[in-house]
Design a protein around this motif. Structure first.
Motif, PDB file in Angstrom:
ATOM      1  N   ASP A 210       0.173  16.586   3.336  1.00 31.27           N
ATOM      2  CA  ASP A 210       1.514  16.550   3.109  1.00 31.27           C
ATOM      3  C   ASP A 210       2.361  15.245   3.859  1.00 31.27           C
ATOM      4  N   ASP A 211       1.875  14.704   5.141  1.00 34.55           N
ATOM      5  CA  ASP A 211       2.665  13.731   5.591  1.00 34.55           C
ATOM      6  C   ASP A 211       1.794  12.617   5.817  1.00 34.55           C
ATOM      7  N   HIS A 212       0.499  12.560   5.166  1.00 35.04           N
ATOM      8  CA  HIS A 212      -0.449  11.225   5.235  1.00 35.04           C
ATOM      9  C   HIS A 212      -0.863  10.968   3.890  1.00 35.04           C
ATOM     10  N   SER A 213      -0.834   9.773   3.337  1.00 35.96           N
ATOM     11  CA  SER A 213      -1.355   9.221   2.243  1.00 35.96           C
ATOM     12  C   SER A 213      -2.429   8.231   2.216  1.00 35.96           C
ATOM     13  N   ASN A 214      -3.444   8.918   1.434  1.00 35.53           N
ATOM     14  CA  ASN A 214      -4.782   8.169   1.266  1.00 35.53           C
ATOM     15  C   ASN A 214      -4.521   6.765   0.960  1.00 35.53           C
ATOM     16  N   SER A 215      -5.098   5.800   1.305  1.00 38.74           N
ATOM     17  CA  SER A 215      -4.841   4.384   0.992  1.00 38.74           C
ATOM     18  C   SER A 215      -5.708   3.765   0.105  1.00 38.74           C
ATOM     19  N   TYR A 216      -6.967   4.823  -0.529  1.00 35.00           N
ATOM     20  CA  TYR A 216      -7.789   4.067  -1.171  1.00 35.00           C
ATOM     21  C   TYR A 216      -7.963   4.953  -2.623  1.00 35.00           C
ATOM     22  N   PRO A 217      -8.606   4.397  -3.795  1.00 34.98           N
ATOM     23  CA  PRO A 217      -8.572   4.903  -4.956  1.00 34.98           C
ATOM     24  C   PRO A 217      -9.489   6.288  -4.837  1.00 34.98           C
ATOM     25  N   ALA A 218      -9.085   7.006  -5.827  1.00 31.68           N
ATOM     26  CA  ALA A 218     -10.066   8.312  -6.113  1.00 31.68           C
ATOM     27  C   ALA A 218     -11.519   8.057  -6.004  1.00 31.68           C
ATOM     28  N   ALA A 219     -11.866   6.902  -6.478  1.00 36.46           N
ATOM     29  CA  ALA A 219     -13.268   6.629  -6.556  1.00 36.46           C
ATOM     30  C   ALA A 219     -14.040   6.755  -5.232  1.00 36.46           C
TER      31      ALA A 219
ATOM     32  N   GLN B 213       2.188  -0.285  24.182  1.00 33.24           N
ATOM     33  CA  GLN B 213       2.549   0.796  23.593  1.00 33.24           C
ATOM     34  C   GLN B 213       2.411   0.195  22.135  1.00 33.24           C
ATOM     35  N   LEU B 214       2.850  -0.968  21.860  1.00 33.58           N
ATOM     36  CA  LEU B 214       2.821  -1.359  20.428  1.00 33.58           C
ATOM     37  C   LEU B 214       1.455  -1.510  20.020  1.00 33.58           C
ATOM     38  N   LEU B 215       0.642  -2.177  20.771  1.00 34.97           N
ATOM     39  CA  LEU B 215      -0.576  -2.461  20.229  1.00 34.97           C
ATOM     40  C   LEU B 215      -1.408  -0.956  20.029  1.00 34.97           C
ATOM     41  N   THR B 216      -1.173  -0.214  20.993  1.00 36.86           N
ATOM     42  CA  THR B 216      -1.658   1.279  20.729  1.00 36.86           C
ATOM     43  C   THR B 216      -1.252   1.730  19.273  1.00 36.86           C
ATOM     44  N   MET B 217       0.013   1.977  19.090  1.00 39.76           N
ATOM     45  CA  MET B 217       0.251   2.303  18.035  1.00 39.76           C
ATOM     46  C   MET B 217      -0.181   1.601  16.660  1.00 39.76           C
ATOM     47  N   THR B 218      -0.340   0.312  16.588  1.00 33.80           N
ATOM     48  CA  THR B 218      -0.712  -0.444  15.717  1.00 33.80           C
ATOM     49  C   THR B 218      -2.392  -0.035  15.513  1.00 33.80           C
ATOM     50  N   GLU B 219      -3.164   0.083  16.367  1.00 30.69           N
ATOM     51  CA  GLU B 219      -4.518   0.665  16.150  1.00 30.69           C
ATOM     52  C   GLU B 219      -4.721   2.103  15.814  1.00 30.69           C
ATOM     53  N   LEU B 220      -3.405   3.055  16.353  1.00 31.31           N
ATOM     54  CA  LEU B 220      -3.502   4.270  15.754  1.00 31.31           C
ATOM     55  C   LEU B 220      -3.217   4.553  14.446  1.00 31.31           C
ATOM     56  N   ARG B 221      -2.202   3.665  13.787  1.00 31.44           N
ATOM     57  CA  ARG B 221      -1.834   3.494  12.489  1.00 31.44           C
ATOM     58  C   ARG B 221      -3.109   2.883  11.688  1.00 31.44           C
ATOM     59  N   ALA B 222      -3.641   1.934  12.034  1.00 30.03           N
ATOM     60  CA  ALA B 222      -4.728   1.240  11.438  1.00 30.03           C
ATOM     61  C   ALA B 222      -5.906   2.292  11.192  1.00 30.03           C
ATOM     62  N   ALA B 223      -6.351   2.966  12.092  1.00 31.27           N
ATOM     63  CA  ALA B 223      -7.465   3.895  12.196  1.00 31.27           C
ATOM     64  C   ALA B 223      -6.931   4.783  11.152  1.00 31.27           C
ATOM     65  N   ASN B 224      -5.934   5.425  10.967  1.00 29.46           N
ATOM     66  CA  ASN B 224      -5.645   6.377   9.792  1.00 29.46           C
ATOM     67  C   ASN B 224      -5.501   5.820   8.565  1.00 29.46           C
ATOM     68  N   ARG B 225      -5.040   4.572   8.509  1.00 25.18           N
ATOM     69  CA  ARG B 225      -4.857   3.914   7.147  1.00 25.18           C
ATOM     70  C   ARG B 225      -6.034   3.220   6.532  1.00 25.18           C
ATOM     71  N   TYR B 226      -6.829   2.863   7.370  1.00 29.78           N
ATOM     72  CA  TYR B 226      -7.990   2.107   6.784  1.00 29.78           C
ATOM     73  C   TYR B 226      -9.381   2.597   7.085  1.00 29.78           C
ATOM     74  N   TRP B 227      -9.725   3.489   8.119  1.00 30.98           N
ATOM     75  CA  TRP B 227     -10.893   3.711   8.264  1.00 30.98           C
ATOM     76  C   TRP B 227     -10.984   5.408   8.345  1.00 30.98           C
ATOM     77  N   HIS B 228     -10.042   6.287   8.680  1.00 31.24           N
ATOM     78  CA  HIS B 228      -9.884   7.800   8.240  1.00 31.24           C
ATOM     79  C   HIS B 228      -9.143   7.939   6.925  1.00 31.24           C
ATOM     80  N   VAL B 229      -9.917   8.534   5.988  1.00 28.91           N
ATOM     81  CA  VAL B 229      -9.862   8.455   4.572  1.00 28.91           C
ATOM     82  C   VAL B 229      -9.352   9.719   4.248  1.00 28.91           C
TER      83      VAL B 229
END
Length: 153
Positions: free
Chosen positions: A21-30, A1-17
């Motif tokens: 209201d409840d999700h912040s973009n990790s990248y600059p506006a550029a 479960q820990l690995l699954t949640m880590t992968e899900l969080r990583a996908a939404n933080r680093y790969w899905h931009v």
């Protein structure tokens, strides 16, 4: 479960931009793309090593079409991405269909809540594509199952 949640969080933080209201973009506006195709230590890019088409950069972030995708692919993000994915698939022409990227388009459409249209789209994919590497690991039955089990939006 820990690995699954880590992968899900990583996908939404680093790969899905995207932002909501409840999700912040990790990248600059550029960085104005909705996915990252390749990531380096200090750079995110919208490309891949294996094809020059935008549909591939989008599509690799939708693989695989499995039950966990329900948690990985937010419907709000999918709704933003779908028009871009559709346009990029049309731009890539036969490459998109012959290499299975249109299968992922149908899955993405289902994630937005458009189940009937997604089923029609999946049934339009030539049957031979599902039996080749172009099926990107998806059978027709898996694709239809995936579409049918997406939550209503």
């Amino acid at each position: 479960q820990l690995l699954t949640m880590t992968e899900l969080r990583a996908a939404n933080r680093y790969w899905h931009v995207w932002s909501s209201d409840d999700h912040s973009n990790s990248y600059p506006a550029a960085y104005d793309k909705l996915v990252v195709g390749m990531m380096y230590e200090t750079q995110a890019s919208f490309e891949t090593w294996f094809a020059p088409y935008a549909v591939v950069s989008y599509g690799i972030q939708l693989l695989p079409l499995t039950p966990i995708a329900e948690y990985r692919d937010d419907p709000e993000w999918a709704a933003e991405l779908y028009p871009l994915y559709k346009e990029s698939c049309e731009t890539a022409g036969d490459f998109c269909t012959d290499n299975g990227w249109s299968i992922l388009q149908a899955g993405l459409l289902a994630t937005t809540g458009s189940h009937k249209e997604a089923i029609d789209q999946a049934l339009d994919v030539p049957k031979k594509v599902f039996a080749t590497d172009g099926g990107v690991g998806n059978s027709l039955s898996n694709t239809l199952w995936f579409i049918a089990t997406r939550k209503p939006v």
